[in-house]
Design an enzyme around this catalytic site. Structure first.
Site, short mmCIF file in Angstrom:
data_model
loop_
_atom_site.label_atom_id
_atom_site.label_comp_id
_atom_site.label_asym_id
_atom_site.label_seq_id
_atom_site.Cartn_x
_atom_site.Cartn_y
_atom_site.Cartn_z
N LYS A 42 0.83 -1.20 0.00
CA LYS A 42 0.00 0.00 0.00
C LYS A 42 0.87 1.25 0.00
O LYS A 42 1.98 1.25 0.52
CB LYS A 42 -0.91 0.04 1.23
N ARG A 91 -18.19 -2.41 10.03
CA ARG A 91 -19.11 -1.32 9.72
C ARG A 91 -20.34 -1.81 8.98
O ARG A 91 -21.42 -1.28 9.14
CB ARG A 91 -18.42 -0.26 8.86
N SER A 129 -11.46 5.47 6.68
CA SER A 129 -10.30 6.32 6.38
C SER A 129 -10.28 6.72 4.91
O SER A 129 -9.96 7.86 4.58
CB SER A 129 -9.01 5.60 6.74
#
Length: 160
Positions: A42, A91, A129
């Protein structure tokens, strides 16, 4: 015996959702290690030390919480620290499949490591994020989504 939990993540950047889960994780453990994962595949917006500093500022001092970074397998990291619990946030249903696979793999690698899933506060369920980064990138107001120090870091990063 001290129960140690790890809350791993990229925290790029830390959000109010992360703060919520950190505080609530303390109900499950005597000590919480918030672990910023170094993922070489990443390209994070903020460096590891920047993310650790933002987390420390956002959460504030608490002797039960430690902020560290780690590379490699979470199961190995947990074993080295004597942690028995991994805390993960869910979530939405879309998060579940990936998190379920990771929990099972961690159990395979470290059979005594349990994964606990926490659901975020209702008003933070949509928050991620990547969503915060996207809003900040285009000059949107993220002040309700992140700590003021994180909002300032995002403004400074995207002002360049």
């Amino acid at each position: 015996m001290t129960r140690i939990a790890i809350y791993p993540g990229s925290f790029d950047p830390p959000t109010r959702g992360h703060e919520d889960l950190i505080r609530r994780s303390l109900l499950l453990a005597d000590r919480l290690i918030v672990a910023v994962a170094v993922n070489v595949s990443k390209q994070p917006l903020f460096g590891v030390e920047e993310r650790l500093a933002m987390l420390r500022t956002a959460v504030g001092p608490d002797p039960r919480i430690e902020f560290v970074s780690f590379e490699g397998l979470l199961a190995d990291f947990a074993r080295r620290l004597g942690a028995s619990v991994v805390v993960r946030g869910l979530r939405a249903v879309s998060d579940f499949e990936y998190e379920f696979q990771m929990a099972l793999m961690n159990r395979q690698l470290h059979p005594s490591l349990e994964t606990v899933f926490l659901v975020p506060a209702l008003d933070l369920t949509y928050l991620s994020s990547s969503l915060v980064r996207e809003v900040a990138r285009f000059g949107g107001d993220v002040s309700a989504l992140v700590h003021p120090a994180v909002a300032e870091a995002l403004r400074a990063r995207f002002a360049k």
